[in-house]
Scaffold this active site. Structure first.
Site, short mmCIF file in Angstrom:
data_model
loop_
_atom_site.label_atom_id
_atom_site.label_comp_id
_atom_site.label_asym_id
_atom_site.label_seq_id
_atom_site.Cartn_x
_atom_site.Cartn_y
_atom_site.Cartn_z
N SER A 34 0.87 -1.18 0.00
CA SER A 34 0.00 0.00 0.00
C SER A 34 0.90 1.22 0.00
O SER A 34 2.12 1.11 0.08
CB SER A 34 -0.86 0.00 1.26
OG SER A 34 -0.02 0.23 2.38
N LYS A 35 0.28 2.38 -0.04
CA LYS A 35 1.04 3.64 0.03
C LYS A 35 1.91 3.67 1.28
O LYS A 35 2.97 4.28 1.29
CB LYS A 35 0.05 4.81 0.11
CG LYS A 35 -0.30 5.40 -1.22
CD LYS A 35 -0.71 6.87 -1.01
CE LYS A 35 -0.77 7.60 -2.31
NZ LYS A 35 -1.74 7.07 -3.24
N ARG A 36 1.41 3.01 2.34
CA ARG A 36 2.10 3.11 3.62
C ARG A 36 3.44 2.37 3.62
O ARG A 36 4.41 2.82 4.21
CB ARG A 36 1.17 2.51 4.69
CG ARG A 36 1.54 2.80 6.12
CD ARG A 36 0.64 2.03 7.06
NE ARG A 36 0.54 0.61 6.70
CZ ARG A 36 1.52 -0.27 6.88
NH1 ARG A 36 2.66 0.10 7.42
NH2 ARG A 36 1.36 -1.53 6.51
#
Ligand code: GLU
Length: 485
Positions: free
Chosen positions: A257-259
């Site tokens: 994910s972006k994280r």
């Protein structure tokens, strides 16, 4: 997989830039269609017009094209089952919804979101499976009159029969969903707009999609889609064959994910990753051609791709491996092609403006850095020393040339380089080796490091002697002189 005429679709809902997971799916869909001689359909799922914008749709089309994917039906190419934007097919979904209601497969539900929320809380407390409890399956005359007097707008819900749904997933094998965990679901919102489950299932049937290859996150929506096929009257043997691709995880083993990683394909493009490297790398996320083979062209991917070789366990995204493959692809380019691909980066970074003279210099410099770069964006840092008008040494490198030993090295280099008659990298190297390594007894790293910083302003540069040859005698010596405090 089965012997139906293969029609596979990639059906993103572009609510932003397409990400690694989307593209891996698109690539497998494309490769499966090409491998089997079937058709590849590109459909945009944009019924949620608040989140899917025209800009994102265009970006999705551009990204697929940039990656080298082509489609037989879809936006820009059309096809006999179009339109391929769901927002242009709303009347089709409305007709099916009306039919489901008339058949008794679906019903109007007047429960407000507050009421649903309150009942969800009760379910939690009572430890029963969360989800719609079927309250509006039957509505008394009095309740109906009450809802209507309150001007409540009903949603349309699909009735899930008791029992379970079983289907064979080509990657996961037989999968069964107990309907206790598949509550009645919404097909159409109160404002009349269709939900994903209705639109996706109707379109897969009407577009004669034979195989649905998509991310594992959609596995649990399959029993709902099958329920829609049933309501549409589709015969079981005409259901698409499902294949759910394994998750792509980040380095920390959580879903990518972006994280925990960079997910947007635009991010990779802007940093100088080649489309052929991205495709090659993503193809290996959850699939392998066997024999430890890792380097593939799109053509080879299409030749070799089979669903049987897709793994069911999650794949892990590895930035280092992507960089390595990107470097390999860079080394496969001929110099004119490399020039064409690096020029936009050099211009964007302000290294060159793009004049023919500058491009000629870049072209001579590229062969000496082609071996050393992993991304196209790295060329700017490597080649800027050739173009700077007011040369200066990077601030953090300055102390390194100011040391007394470096000063001695530079003075000696300045002296011996005056006598080099033909300014070629071989002669430069011979002169510096004789004076600094043999003469002063220095280690190459110390001796040449100081000269490198003096001449290029940085410790990141192409090979030193080639750099000096490219820069020319006059500018090389002027820079060394400038570094002698
Ligand atoms: N539009 C859905 C999404 O982007 C995927 C549809 C599908 O593959 O079934 O999540």
């Amino acid at each position: 997989m089965s012997d139906k005429k293969v029609r596979v679709r990639f059906a993103p809902s572009p609510t932003g830039d397409l990400h690694v997971g989307n593209i891996r799916t698109a690539l497998f869909d494309w490769a499966y269609a090409r491998h089997t001689g079937g058709e590849f359909i590109f459909r945009i799922e944009d019924t949620d017009r608040e989140r899917v914008t025209d800009e994102y749709i265009q970006a999705a089309i551009d990204t697929l094209k940039w990656l080298g994917l082509d489609w037989d039906e879809g936006p820009e190419v059309g096809g006999q089952y179009g339109p391929y934007l769901q927002s242009q097919r709303l009347d089709i979904y409305a007709q099916w919804a009306a039919k489901f209601l008339a058949q008794g497969d679906a019903y109007h539900c007047y429960c407000s979101s507050e009421e649903l929320e309150a009942r969800r809380e009760e379910q939690k407390k009572a430890n029963v499976a969360p989800g719609y409890d079927g309250k509006c399956r039957t509505i008394s005359e009095t309740d109906l009159a009450k809802y209507q007097s309150e001007a409540r707008k009903p949603v349309l819900r699909m009735r899930m029969p008791d029992g379970s749904t079983t289907f064979t997933d080509s990657i996961r094998g037989e999968v069964t969903f107990d309907h206790n965990f598949v509550p009645d679901f919404v097909l159409v919102r109160g404002d009349g707009s269709p939900l994903y489950t209705l639109a996706v299932a109707v379109d897969d049937v009407l577009m004669k999609v034979s195989h649905v290859l998509r991310g594992e996150d959609l596995l649990s929506s399959t029993p709902r889609q099958i329920r829609v096929y049933q309501a549409m009257g589709v015969a079981t043997h005409d259901y698409p064959t499902f294949a759910h691709l394994p998750f792509v995880m980040g380095q920390d083993n959580a879903k990518l994910s972006k994280r925990n990683g960079e997910v947007s394909i635009a991010w990779y493009r802007d940093r100088g990753f080649l489309p052929e490297a991205i495709c090659n790398y993503l193809a290996l996320l959850g699939w392998s051609p066997g024999e430890d083979r890792e380097n593939l062209t799109m053509k080879e991917l299409a030749e070799l791709f089979t669903v049987e070789r897709v793994h069911s366990s999650p794949a892990r995204f590895d930035m280092k491996k992507l960089e390595a493959i990107n470097g390999d692809k860079i080394r496969l380019l001929d110099i004119d092609e490399l020039l064409k691909r690096t020029t936009p980066f050099l211009i964007k970074d302000g290294v060159i403006t793009g004049t023919p003279e500058e491009l000629a210099i870049v072209k001579t410099a590229l062969p000496i850095i082609q071996e050393r770069i992993a991304t196209l964006a790295e060329v700017s840092a490597m080649l800027k020393f050739l173009f700077t008008q007011n040369f200066s040494i990077d601030a953090e490198e300055l102390p390194k040339v100011q040391e007394s030993q470096s000063q001695e090295v530079l003075k000696k280099a300045n002296e011996v380089l005056q006598d080099v008659s033909d300014w070629t990298h071989d002669s430069i190297e011979a002169a510096l080796r004789a004076a600094l390594i043999e003469g002063m007894g220095l280690k190459p790293r110390i001796a040449f490091g100081a000269v490198r910083i003096a001449v290029t302003g940085s410790h990141i540069s192409p090979p030193l002697f080639e750099s000096m040859e490219l820069l020319g005698r006059q500018r090389s010596l002027a820079r060394i002189a400038q570094s002698i405090a």
